[in-house]
Motif scaffolding. Structure first.
Motif, PDB file in Angstrom:
ATOM      1  N   TRP A  47      54.003  83.159  54.726  1.00  0.00           N
ATOM      2  CA  TRP A  47      55.208  82.248  54.188  1.00  0.00           C
ATOM      3  C   TRP A  47      55.743  82.492  52.230  1.00  0.00           C
ATOM      4  O   TRP A  47      54.686  82.163  51.610  1.00  0.00           O
ATOM      5  CB  TRP A  47      55.089  80.569  54.283  1.00  0.00           C
ATOM      6  CG  TRP A  47      56.005  79.883  54.076  1.00  0.00           C
ATOM      7  CD1 TRP A  47      54.993  78.704  53.040  1.00  0.00           C
ATOM      8  CD2 TRP A  47      56.728  79.887  54.445  1.00  0.00           C
ATOM      9  NE1 TRP A  47      55.461  77.768  52.878  1.00  0.00           N
ATOM     10  CE2 TRP A  47      56.623  77.738  52.971  1.00  0.00           C
ATOM     11  CE3 TRP A  47      57.592  80.189  54.513  1.00  0.00           C
ATOM     12  CZ2 TRP A  47      57.956  77.102  53.312  1.00  0.00           C
ATOM     13  CZ3 TRP A  47      59.143  78.798  54.592  1.00  0.00           C
ATOM     14  CH2 TRP A  47      59.308  78.143  54.132  1.00  0.00           C
TER      15      TRP A  47
ATOM     16  N   TYR B 207      57.572  79.569  49.845  1.00  0.00           N
ATOM     17  CA  TYR B 207      57.812  78.014  49.426  1.00  0.00           C
ATOM     18  C   TYR B 207      58.837  78.309  48.324  1.00  0.00           C
ATOM     19  O   TYR B 207      59.093  78.837  47.626  1.00  0.00           O
ATOM     20  CB  TYR B 207      57.125  77.102  49.158  1.00  0.00           C
ATOM     21  CG  TYR B 207      55.699  77.547  47.932  1.00  0.00           C
ATOM     22  CD1 TYR B 207      56.088  77.438  46.848  1.00  0.00           C
ATOM     23  CD2 TYR B 207      54.248  78.199  48.081  1.00  0.00           C
ATOM     24  CE1 TYR B 207      55.260  77.324  45.805  1.00  0.00           C
ATOM     25  CE2 TYR B 207      54.067  78.728  46.718  1.00  0.00           C
ATOM     26  CZ  TYR B 207      54.341  78.299  45.703  1.00  0.00           C
ATOM     27  OH  TYR B 207      53.189  78.538  44.871  1.00  0.00           O
TER      28      TYR B 207
ATOM     29  N   ALA C 238      51.578  75.812  48.329  1.00  0.00           N
ATOM     30  CA  ALA C 238      51.531  76.239  50.191  1.00  0.00           C
ATOM     31  C   ALA C 238      50.542  74.965  50.557  1.00  0.00           C
ATOM     32  O   ALA C 238      50.915  75.274  51.964  1.00  0.00           O
ATOM     33  CB  ALA C 238      50.820  77.651  49.706  1.00  0.00           C
TER      34      ALA C 238
ATOM     35  N   THR D   4      53.754  70.208  56.181  1.00  0.00           N
ATOM     36  CA  THR D   4      54.180  70.546  56.457  1.00  0.00           C
ATOM     37  C   THR D   4      54.873  71.695  57.476  1.00  0.00           C
ATOM     38  O   THR D   4      55.384  72.902  57.236  1.00  0.00           O
ATOM     39  CB  THR D   4      56.253  70.005  56.703  1.00  0.00           C
ATOM     40  OG1 THR D   4      56.306  70.069  55.082  1.00  0.00           O
ATOM     41  CG2 THR D   4      56.193  68.751  57.165  1.00  0.00           C
ATOM     42  N   TYR D   5      54.151  71.904  55.817  1.00  0.00           N
ATOM     43  CA  TYR D   5      54.363  74.120  55.866  1.00  0.00           C
ATOM     44  C   TYR D   5      53.180  74.653  56.753  1.00  0.00           C
ATOM     45  O   TYR D   5      52.539  75.596  56.436  1.00  0.00           O
ATOM     46  CB  TYR D   5      53.985  74.659  54.370  1.00  0.00           C
ATOM     47  CG  TYR D   5      54.886  74.460  53.899  1.00  0.00           C
ATOM     48  CD1 TYR D   5      56.088  73.731  53.513  1.00  0.00           C
ATOM     49  CD2 TYR D   5      55.324  74.668  51.920  1.00  0.00           C
ATOM     50  CE1 TYR D   5      57.215  73.059  53.014  1.00  0.00           C
ATOM     51  CE2 TYR D   5      55.585  74.321  51.202  1.00  0.00           C
ATOM     52  CZ  TYR D   5      57.476  73.455  51.674  1.00  0.00           C
ATOM     53  OH  TYR D   5      57.953  73.587  50.953  1.00  0.00           O
ATOM     54  N   SER D   6      52.183  73.709  57.314  1.00  0.00           N
ATOM     55  CA  SER D   6      51.276  73.910  58.135  1.00  0.00           C
ATOM     56  C   SER D   6      51.697  74.730  59.331  1.00  0.00           C
ATOM     57  O   SER D   6      52.704  74.954  59.829  1.00  0.00           O
ATOM     58  CB  SER D   6      50.567  72.767  58.967  1.00  0.00           C
ATOM     59  OG  SER D   6      49.866  73.787  59.892  1.00  0.00           O
TER      60      SER D   6
ATOM     61  N   SER E 290      49.815  81.219  53.675  1.00  0.00           N
ATOM     62  CA  SER E 290      50.711  81.453  52.405  1.00  0.00           C
ATOM     63  C   SER E 290      49.918  81.944  51.200  1.00  0.00           C
ATOM     64  O   SER E 290      48.593  81.643  51.099  1.00  0.00           O
ATOM     65  CB  SER E 290      51.489  80.492  52.276  1.00  0.00           C
ATOM     66  OG  SER E 290      50.171  79.546  52.808  1.00  0.00           O
TER      67      SER E 290
ATOM     68  N   GLU F 213      62.183  80.253  51.874  1.00  0.00           N
ATOM     69  CA  GLU F 213      63.514  79.501  51.860  1.00  0.00           C
ATOM     70  C   GLU F 213      63.229  78.816  50.265  1.00  0.00           C
ATOM     71  O   GLU F 213      62.408  78.595  49.677  1.00  0.00           O
ATOM     72  CB  GLU F 213      62.888  78.040  52.607  1.00  0.00           C
ATOM     73  CG  GLU F 213      64.042  76.892  53.176  1.00  0.00           C
ATOM     74  CD  GLU F 213      63.961  76.044  51.868  1.00  0.00           C
ATOM     75  OE1 GLU F 213      65.213  75.167  51.493  1.00  0.00           O
ATOM     76  OE2 GLU F 213      62.931  75.732  50.652  1.00  0.00           O
TER      77      GLU F 213
ATOM     78  N   ILE G 180      62.804  73.979  57.229  1.00  0.00           N
ATOM     79  CA  ILE G 180      61.072  73.928  57.284  1.00  0.00           C
ATOM     80  C   ILE G 180      60.731  73.133  58.420  1.00  0.00           C
ATOM     81  O   ILE G 180      59.966  74.136  58.986  1.00  0.00           O
ATOM     82  CB  ILE G 180      61.174  73.625  56.265  1.00  0.00           C
ATOM     83  CG1 ILE G 180      61.902  74.480  55.093  1.00  0.00           C
ATOM     84  CG2 ILE G 180      59.481  74.409  56.522  1.00  0.00           C
ATOM     85  CD1 ILE G 180      61.953  74.370  53.554  1.00  0.00           C
TER      86      ILE G 180
ATOM     87  N   PHE H 236      58.943  75.690  61.319  1.00  0.00           N
ATOM     88  CA  PHE H 236      57.051  75.593  61.843  1.00  0.00           C
ATOM     89  C   PHE H 236      56.710  74.377  62.756  1.00  0.00           C
ATOM     90  O   PHE H 236      55.614  74.315  63.422  1.00  0.00           O
ATOM     91  CB  PHE H 236      56.970  74.980  60.543  1.00  0.00           C
ATOM     92  CG  PHE H 236      56.262  75.649  59.315  1.00  0.00           C
ATOM     93  CD1 PHE H 236      57.725  76.513  58.799  1.00  0.00           C
ATOM     94  CD2 PHE H 236      56.050  76.793  58.664  1.00  0.00           C
ATOM     95  CE1 PHE H 236      57.728  77.434  57.606  1.00  0.00           C
ATOM     96  CE2 PHE H 236      55.134  77.107  57.144  1.00  0.00           C
ATOM     97  CZ  PHE H 236      56.529  77.341  56.762  1.00  0.00           C
TER      98      PHE H 236
ATOM     99  N   THR I 293      57.052  71.792  62.953  1.00  0.00           N
ATOM    100  CA  THR I 293      56.177  70.812  62.499  1.00  0.00           C
ATOM    101  C   THR I 293      56.357  69.206  62.272  1.00  0.00           C
ATOM    102  O   THR I 293      56.549  69.161  61.054  1.00  0.00           O
ATOM    103  CB  THR I 293      55.399  70.289  61.126  1.00  0.00           C
ATOM    104  OG1 THR I 293      56.295  71.590  59.901  1.00  0.00           O
ATOM    105  CG2 THR I 293      54.274  71.893  61.254  1.00  0.00           C
TER     106      THR I 293
END
Length: 363
Positions: free
Chosen positions: A8, A10, A19, A23-25, A38, A98, A282, A286, A288
């Motif tokens: 990933w 960001y 990272a 919500t990026y988990s 990430s 993204e 996003i 994910f 999330t």
């Protein structure tokens, strides 16, 4: 066997980002049978900076200015060397990025230095390969000269490199944030990444010249993305997916039109947005969305996250997003112009792009 790897990258305009947002988990993706990783990369003036004195010093053997890209490349090389020890397959790595991360994916797909480090790529709201603009080393150097002058460091000062390195982190940051990207015109004191001809190519030109890694790609944008239907994200995605597919590369095109059912109140005076805004996809990719919307999350929201994340995991596993229990997602062919719309109704709907006649950047 070893697990497919999702790598990933960001966004944040190459000015901020990291990272660590929850919500990026990658936990929900990992539960579906992939290994998620990430890596932070430098942003702002720590991520992109050039100056004639640094060019003369040439400390990195021709790698000049694009330090954030260098970090991404270093992280991918680390994955190649080490991911097997964590159960990952070093020969099955999918890049996912993204916004600025999507632009970074374009750069890596077209970079000779990243060859062999990945086998699939996902570009979310990453434009058409033109990055943040057509800057080059000379333009970035001029930006660096303007910045250094704020601290009394002349371009011709033989001691410029030492003086620049003596600046504190607060001085280097100098209040830089995302708002600076949309500030009033004037002499810029920060540079965006640029084509350096070694690590970073002009990605748009490289695609047209067929000088890129022929890996399956998933490309799209949100329905109310930056610039609107004819803007750099939506029209840019349309344009570049047609170029790439025209070279015989598998492309799966999408548009994310879904809006969570219970939106938090908009700030006073904020414009009303019709459609899915930039980066709103996003959490659903994910899975999330429940972290993003907490108690306001609805069953329809969760169903959308479950579906999109399944498409992403399938793509990471095989290069094809399709799988059992999911509506068929057709491979993109310019003549048919079929995309997958993650629609406002909460359904994944494939069909001819209704915005196909919109005029954006020329293909």
């Amino acid at each position: 066997g070893r697990l497919p790897v999702i790598f990933w990258i960001y966004g944040g305009g190459f000015v901020n980002g990291g990272a660590s947002p929850p919500t990026y988990s990658g936990a929900e993706l990992a539960k579906q049978g992939v290994l998620f990783i990430s890596a932070n990369y430098r942003v702002g003036r720590f991520g992109t900076f050039a100056h004639p004195a640094l060019t003369r010093a040439n400390a990195d053997g021709g790698l000049l200015g694009n330090y954030g890209y260098m970090d991404q490349l270093a992280a991918l090389k680390w994955v190649k060397r080490n991911i097997a020890a964590f159960g990952g397959d070093p020969d099955n790595v999918t890049l996912v990025g993204e916004s600025a991360g999507g632009m970074s994916v374009h750069v890596l797909v077209t970079s000779p230095m990243a060859k062999g480090l990945f086998s699939r790529a996902v570009v979310m709201s990453g434009g058409d390969g033109g990055g943040m603009g057509g800057a080059n080393l000379a333009a970035a150097e001029q930006v660096g000269v303007t910045f250094a002058a704020k601290f009394g460091i002349a371009a011709t000062d033989p001691d410029a490199v030492r003086k620049l390195r003596a600046l504190s982190s607060e001085q280097v940051t100098d209040g830089l944030n995302m708002m600076a990207l949309f500030g009033p015109p004037g002499p810029r004191t920060f540079a965006s990444p640029f084509a350096d001809g070694k690590l970073a190519m002009d990605a748009a030109a490289a695609y047209k010249a067929n000088a890129f890694a022929h890996v399956p790609m998933m490309i799209g944008a949100t329905s109310a993305d930056i610039g609107g239907r004819a803007g750099p994200m939506i029209a840019g995605a349309r344009n570049i997916e047609a170029v790439i597919a025209g070279k015989g590369v598998p492309v799966y095109a999408y548009r994310f039109s879904y809006v969570a059912e219970k939106q938090p109140p908009a700030p006073a005076g904020a414009p009303v947005q019709d459609g899915a805004g930039h980066a709103s996809d996003i959490p659903f990719f994910f899975n999330t969305q429940a972290i993003k919307y907490e108690a306001s999350t609805t069953p329809r929201d969760n169903a959308m996250g479950k579906a999109i994340s399944a498409y992403l995991v399938n793509f990471a596993k095989s290069g094809n997003p399709n799988g059992a229990g999911l509506p068929a997602w057709p491979r993109y062919e310019p003549a048919q112009d079929e995309i997958m719309d993650f629609s406002a109704s909460g359904k994944a709907v494939a069909g001819r792009d209704p915005w196909g006649s919109d005029k954006g950047a020329p293909r």
